[in-house]
Enzyme design. Structure first.
Site, short mmCIF file in Angstrom:
data_model
loop_
_atom_site.label_atom_id
_atom_site.label_comp_id
_atom_site.label_asym_id
_atom_site.label_seq_id
_atom_site.Cartn_x
_atom_site.Cartn_y
_atom_site.Cartn_z
N ARG A 188 2.13 4.56 9.94
CA ARG A 188 3.54 4.62 8.95
C ARG A 188 3.57 6.11 8.49
NH1 ARG A 188 2.12 -0.14 4.63
NH2 ARG A 188 2.29 -1.63 6.30
N LYS A 248 -7.80 -7.28 -2.37
CA LYS A 248 -5.97 -7.79 -2.55
C LYS A 248 -5.99 -8.72 -1.51
CE LYS A 248 -4.18 -3.40 -0.17
NZ LYS A 248 -3.60 -3.84 0.44
N ASP A 249 -5.87 -8.14 -0.34
CA ASP A 249 -5.48 -9.41 0.74
C ASP A 249 -6.20 -11.12 0.61
OD1 ASP A 249 -4.18 -7.54 1.46
OD2 ASP A 249 -5.79 -6.52 3.24
N CYS A 282 2.18 -12.99 -2.42
CA CYS A 282 2.42 -11.77 -2.56
C CYS A 282 3.70 -11.05 -3.17
CB CYS A 282 2.16 -11.41 -0.97
SG CYS A 282 3.37 -12.25 0.46
N ARG A 285 6.07 -5.10 -4.93
CA ARG A 285 5.17 -4.60 -5.80
C ARG A 285 5.51 -3.65 -6.30
NH1 ARG A 285 1.24 -0.99 -6.66
NH2 ARG A 285 0.03 -2.31 -4.91
N ARG A 286 5.05 -2.50 -5.31
CA ARG A 286 5.70 -1.38 -5.22
C ARG A 286 7.05 -0.97 -5.15
NH1 ARG A 286 1.13 -0.21 -0.07
NH2 ARG A 286 -0.51 -0.03 -2.00
N ARG A 318 5.61 -2.18 7.90
CA ARG A 318 4.33 -3.21 8.00
C ARG A 318 4.15 -1.86 9.17
NH1 ARG A 318 2.91 -7.58 8.20
NH2 ARG A 318 1.06 -6.88 9.22
#
Length: 333
Positions: free
Chosen positions: A166, A94-95, A257, A142-143, A160
């Site tokens: 997190r 995904k990166d 992104c 997206r989230r 981040r």
């Protein structure tokens, strides 16, 4: 015969008979690359060396959109690969930008892990039971759109940092919850933090989420050399085809992104299914397209052809339905 796996910091000198694998230095990147290295060593008998490469995405605390997209994690790894400092590199798919990288190819995709997103919340809360106005952290547009679509009352906070950072913001009360990928938590042994799993049918994840890409210099994936043997040992053809289909959507929509796009592909009972959704950034609207293709066989070549076909059809439907008016497209990275 089983090979050995060692780790070094920075560029490693070439040693005969040793396969050098480049990785980011984060705990998650090292964990997932170590798993790949161990699989290669077991299957081929090669001695494998992990080489840590520092990327811009690891040293900056800016959001991905501000840094310029997912490529901030890939550039330094690719530079090390082109320079011959490593023999292959491991990316979180995904990166990885969808634009072709001159001189490089994705040679293998190991079996995909759980692609779902999860909620890690205080007091065992779920998305449904979070109180009104709860503060939820994520760095993904997206989230953000998906959370707002399900719970417009939430206060979604840009975030981040690594997984521990997190989760620490939930533990110290700064946030009520964070959204994290199930695959990363699994690889770090932190599934105990999960309080809710999001169904892919409800909240499709980033194209390629849960999958890894092994990138090599073009030509090294062919023949019977050690690099080609390593790639063949870990490539999972149905996972590979699924992520190709998802990434065809990302490339076809020219989405970087900053575009809130979710996609889910799978191979089941001889069919390749693909569903993709484009969201308005504030979550107030969305468009979904679904298509299936029947590959002539489950060979890598036929699956690749089916993935390209189904992805192209999904893109055409989304664009015809007005996806470009819904989300910021046209920024492939």
């Amino acid at each position: 015969m089983t090979g050995t796996v060692t780790r070094v910091d920075g560029a490693a000198e070439r040693r005969d008979g040793v396969l050098r694998i480049g990785t980011r230095g984060s705990a998650l990147a090292v964990a997932q690359t170590t798993a790949v290295a161990q699989s290669i060593a077991r299957a081929t008998g090669l001695d494998v060396e992990l080489v840590t490469v520092t990327t811009q995405g690891d040293t900056s605390r800016e959001s991905l959109a501000q840094l310029g997209g997912t490529g901030v994690f890939a550039t330094a790894l690719r530079d090390a690969l082109r320079a011959g400092e490593v023999d292959l590199v491991v990316h979180s798919l995904k990166d990885l930008p969808t634009a072709p990288a001159p001189g490089l190819v994705v040679g293998a995709v190991p079996k995909r892990a759980d692609a779902r997103d999860t909620l890690c919340a205080r007091d065992g809360l779920t998305l449904e039971t979070l109180p009104e106005g709860a503060r939820v952290g994520t760095g993904s547009p997206r989230r953000v759109a998906q959370l707002k679509a399900q719970r417009p009352d939430l206060d979604v906070v840009d975030l981040r940092g690594n997984v521990d950072t997190r989760l620490g913001k939930v533990a110290d009360g700064e946030l009520d919850a964070v959204v994290l990928a199930a695959a990363g938590l699994t690889r770090l042994g932190r599934l105990d933090a999960v309080t809710d799993y999001f169904a892919l049918s409800l909240m499709p994840t980033a194209p390629g989420q849960g999958a890894l890409a092994l990138e090599v210099r073009a030509g090294d994936e062919k023949g019977r050399g050690p690099i080609a043997r390593a790639l063949s040992a870990v490539d999972h053809v149905t996972s590979h085809a699924s992520v190709v289909a998802e990434r065809v959507v990302l490339a076809g929509l020219e989405a970087g992104c900053a575009a809130p796009i979710g996609a889910t592909a799978l191979v089941d009972d001889g069919l390749l299914f693909l569903t993709a959704t484009v969201y308005r950034p504030d979550g107030t609207a969305q468009l979904t397209a679904s298509h299936a293709a029947t590959p002539d066989s489950l060979s890598a070549a036929h699956l690749e052809e089916a993935a390209q076909d189904v992805g192209t059809r999904v893109v055409a439907e989304l664009l015809q339905a007005g996806a470009a008016d819904l989300a910021p497209l046209g920024s492939t990275r």
